[in-house]
Write a protein that holds these residues in place. Sequence first.
Motif, PDB file in Angstrom:
ATOM      1  N   ASN A   1       0.846  -1.191   0.000  1.00 41.24           N
ATOM      2  CA  ASN A   1       0.000   0.000   0.000  1.00 41.24           C
ATOM      3  C   ASN A   1       0.877   1.234   0.000  1.00 41.24           C
ATOM      4  OD1 ASN A   1       0.576   0.878   2.764  1.00 41.24           O
ATOM      5  ND2 ASN A   1      -0.677  -0.858   3.433  1.00 41.24           N
ATOM      6  N   GLU A   2       0.227   2.362  -0.086  1.00 39.93           N
ATOM      7  CA  GLU A   2       0.954   3.620  -0.296  1.00 39.93           C
ATOM      8  C   GLU A   2       1.921   3.951   0.835  1.00 39.93           C
ATOM      9  OE1 GLU A   2      -0.204   8.191  -1.639  1.00 39.93           O
ATOM     10  OE2 GLU A   2      -1.692   6.585  -1.614  1.00 39.93           O
ATOM     11  N   ASN A   3       1.590   3.548   2.077  1.00 44.03           N
ATOM     12  CA  ASN A   3       2.385   3.965   3.233  1.00 44.03           C
ATOM     13  C   ASN A   3       3.427   2.949   3.689  1.00 44.03           C
ATOM     14  OD1 ASN A   3       0.967   6.467   3.570  1.00 44.03           O
ATOM     15  ND2 ASN A   3      -0.751   5.297   4.402  1.00 44.03           N
ATOM     16  N   GLN A   4       3.342   1.720   3.205  1.00 52.05           N
ATOM     17  CA  GLN A   4       4.307   0.712   3.620  1.00 52.05           C
ATOM     18  C   GLN A   4       5.708   1.055   3.126  1.00 52.05           C
ATOM     19  OE1 GLN A   4       2.303  -2.780   1.976  1.00 52.05           O
ATOM     20  NE2 GLN A   4       2.139  -3.646   4.035  1.00 52.05           N
ATOM     21  N   GLN A   5       6.704   0.733   3.948  1.00 48.31           N
ATOM     22  CA  GLN A   5       8.089   0.963   3.549  1.00 48.31           C
ATOM     23  C   GLN A   5       8.516  -0.026   2.459  1.00 48.31           C
ATOM     24  OE1 GLN A   5       9.463   3.529   5.099  1.00 48.31           O
ATOM     25  NE2 GLN A   5      11.515   3.532   4.230  1.00 48.31           N
ATOM     26  N   GLU A   6       8.057  -1.250   2.582  1.00 47.11           N
ATOM     27  CA  GLU A   6       8.423  -2.286   1.615  1.00 47.11           C
ATOM     28  C   GLU A   6       7.182  -2.978   1.066  1.00 47.11           C
ATOM     29  OE1 GLU A   6      10.988  -4.752   4.014  1.00 47.11           O
ATOM     30  OE2 GLU A   6      12.770  -3.916   3.058  1.00 47.11           O
ATOM     31  N   TRP A   7       7.248  -3.375  -0.188  1.00 46.49           N
ATOM     32  CA  TRP A   7       6.208  -4.187  -0.806  1.00 46.49           C
ATOM     33  C   TRP A   7       6.725  -5.603  -0.967  1.00 46.49           C
ATOM     34  CZ3 TRP A   7       3.480  -0.990  -5.230  1.00 46.49           C
ATOM     35  CH2 TRP A   7       2.880   0.135  -4.662  1.00 46.49           C
ATOM     36  N   THR A   8       5.816  -6.525  -1.289  1.00 46.20           N
ATOM     37  CA  THR A   8       6.178  -7.934  -1.391  1.00 46.20           C
ATOM     38  C   THR A   8       5.844  -8.478  -2.770  1.00 46.20           C
ATOM     39  OG1 THR A   8       5.727  -8.249   0.970  1.00 46.20           O
ATOM     40  CG2 THR A   8       5.879 -10.235  -0.392  1.00 46.20           C
ATOM     41  N   GLN A   9       6.780  -9.203  -3.340  1.00 43.80           N
ATOM     42  CA  GLN A   9       6.580  -9.934  -4.591  1.00 43.80           C
ATOM     43  C   GLN A   9       6.465 -11.420  -4.262  1.00 43.80           C
ATOM     44  OE1 GLN A   9      10.097 -10.517  -6.932  1.00 43.80           O
ATOM     45  NE2 GLN A   9       8.992 -10.520  -8.890  1.00 43.80           N
ATOM     46  N   VAL A  10       5.406 -12.057  -4.713  1.00 41.04           N
ATOM     47  CA  VAL A  10       5.176 -13.473  -4.426  1.00 41.04           C
ATOM     48  C   VAL A  10       5.258 -14.274  -5.726  1.00 41.04           C
ATOM     49  CG1 VAL A  10       3.569 -15.183  -3.500  1.00 41.04           C
ATOM     50  CG2 VAL A  10       3.709 -12.904  -2.461  1.00 41.04           C
ATOM     51  N   LEU A  11       6.114 -15.302  -5.718  1.00 40.16           N
ATOM     52  CA  LEU A  11       6.333 -16.139  -6.891  1.00 40.16           C
ATOM     53  C   LEU A  11       6.162 -17.612  -6.530  1.00 40.16           C
ATOM     54  CD1 LEU A  11       9.605 -14.352  -8.054  1.00 40.16           C
ATOM     55  CD2 LEU A  11       7.423 -14.196  -9.238  1.00 40.16           C
ATOM     56  N   SER A  12       6.142 -18.443  -7.549  1.00 38.75           N
ATOM     57  CA  SER A  12       6.112 -19.906  -7.376  1.00 38.75           C
ATOM     58  C   SER A  12       4.981 -20.339  -6.452  1.00 38.75           C
ATOM     59  CB  SER A  12       7.467 -20.408  -6.851  1.00 38.75           C
ATOM     60  OG  SER A  12       8.524 -20.043  -7.707  1.00 38.75           O
TER      61      SER A  12
ATOM     62  N   LYS B   1       5.631 -19.891  -2.769  1.00 38.90           N
ATOM     63  CA  LYS B   1       6.818 -20.516  -2.184  1.00 38.90           C
ATOM     64  C   LYS B   1       8.004 -19.555  -2.099  1.00 38.90           C
ATOM     65  CE  LYS B   1       5.582 -25.128  -3.884  1.00 38.90           C
ATOM     66  NZ  LYS B   1       5.992 -26.254  -4.764  1.00 38.90           N
ATOM     67  N   LYS B   2       7.968 -18.501  -2.888  1.00 40.53           N
ATOM     68  CA  LYS B   2       9.076 -17.545  -2.903  1.00 40.53           C
ATOM     69  C   LYS B   2       8.534 -16.134  -2.730  1.00 40.53           C
ATOM     70  CE  LYS B   2      13.072 -16.089  -5.660  1.00 40.53           C
ATOM     71  NZ  LYS B   2      13.801 -16.264  -6.946  1.00 40.53           N
ATOM     72  N   LYS B   3       9.100 -15.406  -1.764  1.00 37.90           N
ATOM     73  CA  LYS B   3       8.674 -14.033  -1.508  1.00 37.90           C
ATOM     74  C   LYS B   3       9.892 -13.114  -1.460  1.00 37.90           C
ATOM     75  CE  LYS B   3       4.546 -15.366   1.123  1.00 37.90           C
ATOM     76  NZ  LYS B   3       3.806 -15.213   2.394  1.00 37.90           N
ATOM     77  N   ASN B   4       9.786 -11.988  -2.134  1.00 32.75           N
ATOM     78  CA  ASN B   4      10.855 -10.994  -2.151  1.00 32.75           C
ATOM     79  C   ASN B   4      10.322  -9.649  -1.688  1.00 32.75           C
ATOM     80  OD1 ASN B   4      12.725 -12.851  -3.424  1.00 32.75           O
ATOM     81  ND2 ASN B   4      11.656 -12.465  -5.350  1.00 32.75           N
ATOM     82  N   LYS B   5      11.122  -8.943  -0.924  1.00 29.84           N
ATOM     83  CA  LYS B   5      10.771  -7.598  -0.485  1.00 29.84           C
ATOM     84  C   LYS B   5      11.474  -6.575  -1.372  1.00 29.84           C
ATOM     85  CE  LYS B   5       8.442  -8.675   3.345  1.00 29.84           C
ATOM     86  NZ  LYS B   5       7.030  -8.286   3.581  1.00 29.84           N
ATOM     87  N   PHE B   6      10.793  -5.481  -1.675  1.00 27.62           N
ATOM     88  CA  PHE B   6      11.429  -4.390  -2.406  1.00 27.62           C
ATOM     89  C   PHE B   6      10.870  -3.058  -1.913  1.00 27.62           C
ATOM     90  CE2 PHE B   6       7.734  -5.643  -4.848  1.00 27.62           C
ATOM     91  CZ  PHE B   6       7.207  -4.482  -5.370  1.00 27.62           C
ATOM     92  N   TYR B   7      11.687  -2.033  -2.021  1.00 27.60           N
ATOM     93  CA  TYR B   7      11.325  -0.717  -1.501  1.00 27.60           C
ATOM     94  C   TYR B   7      10.088  -0.189  -2.217  1.00 27.60           C
ATOM     95  CZ  TYR B   7      11.914   4.141   0.025  1.00 27.60           C
ATOM     96  OH  TYR B   7      11.725   5.378   0.572  1.00 27.60           O
ATOM     97  N   ASN B   8       9.176   0.359  -1.453  1.00 22.48           N
ATOM     98  CA  ASN B   8       7.932   0.924  -1.977  1.00 22.48           C
ATOM     99  C   ASN B   8       8.239   1.864  -3.146  1.00 22.48           C
ATOM    100  OD1 ASN B   8       5.625   2.482  -2.432  1.00 22.48           O
ATOM    101  ND2 ASN B   8       5.077   2.579  -0.287  1.00 22.48           N
ATOM    102  N   PRO B   9       7.811   1.524  -4.370  1.00 25.62           N
ATOM    103  CA  PRO B   9       8.151   2.361  -5.528  1.00 25.62           C
ATOM    104  C   PRO B   9       7.487   3.734  -5.504  1.00 25.62           C
ATOM    105  CG  PRO B   9       6.618   0.625  -6.154  1.00 25.62           C
ATOM    106  CD  PRO B   9       7.045   0.323  -4.752  1.00 25.62           C
ATOM    107  N   ILE B  10       6.385   3.869  -4.772  1.00 27.33           N
ATOM    108  CA  ILE B  10       5.775   5.197  -4.639  1.00 27.33           C
ATOM    109  C   ILE B  10       6.697   6.116  -3.853  1.00 27.33           C
ATOM    110  CG2 ILE B  10       3.829   6.482  -3.676  1.00 27.33           C
ATOM    111  CD1 ILE B  10       2.071   4.069  -4.176  1.00 27.33           C
TER     112      ILE B  10
END
Length: 247
Positions: free
Chosen positions: A92-103, A106-115
């Motif tokens: 969401n807009e206020n979170q520091q990090e977002w989550t990418q879910v794959l497989s 089974k696989k989750k990656n964190k990345f900096y909030n692009p907003i």
Amino acid sequence: MLIAIVTFFIIAIIITAIIFYKLYSPKEKGKYGEKRIARVLGDTIEGVQYVINDLLFCTNSGQSCQIDHIYINQHGIWVIETKNYAGYIYGNENQQEWTQVLSYGKKKNKFYNPIKQNATHIYHLSKFLNEYNALQNIVVFLSRADISHVAANNVYSIDKLASIKSRITDVSLTVEQMERYYNLLIDLKNNTSINIKDHVENIHKMQEQLQEGICPRCGGKLVLRNGKNGQFYGCSNYPQCKFTKKY
């Protein structure tokens, strides 16, 4: 004959390696995504729209900034951050990090909030242009990403990006204003004194400063504050700088 067969297999391996690199390396995926966004935005049409791709420049604070795309029309200056990610995206807009879910989870990656990432770009751009109201924060994901779980405004899939061209805002720029902003940015791009290697080094330096309690956006001091969702670190130069970091 044997030499020809071995040579053939060596060439095939090299070609496969090149294709794999272009498809899966983060750098090449980013370039591919930016090219697709550039095609959707189209070319500059004087008096109608102005497009700048891949703007890299030094900031007043001695840092550097790289903006994927800037699209200018009568309704605003659209600052666009491109993400070529696959899988399900959560945030969401206020979170520091977002989550990418794959497989299948089974696989989750964190990345900096692009907003937030793009908000830093907009901060530096507003200082350069001396314009604070017309800048629009836009994040675009390519079609490999499912963004149905993203709770934030101005986050688009690439197939919806073209809609910003007709989107009405409370901004109304004249042709003269559009041309002036475009010319300023083109001059900035053509006369930059920084290269991508220096920019990457600056990113690493900003990450170190962040760990030391220094605002990566303006260089101010990060101070602990209380908010409706708990404590967080905010820039001492607020409200001029609205950078925040989770506690």
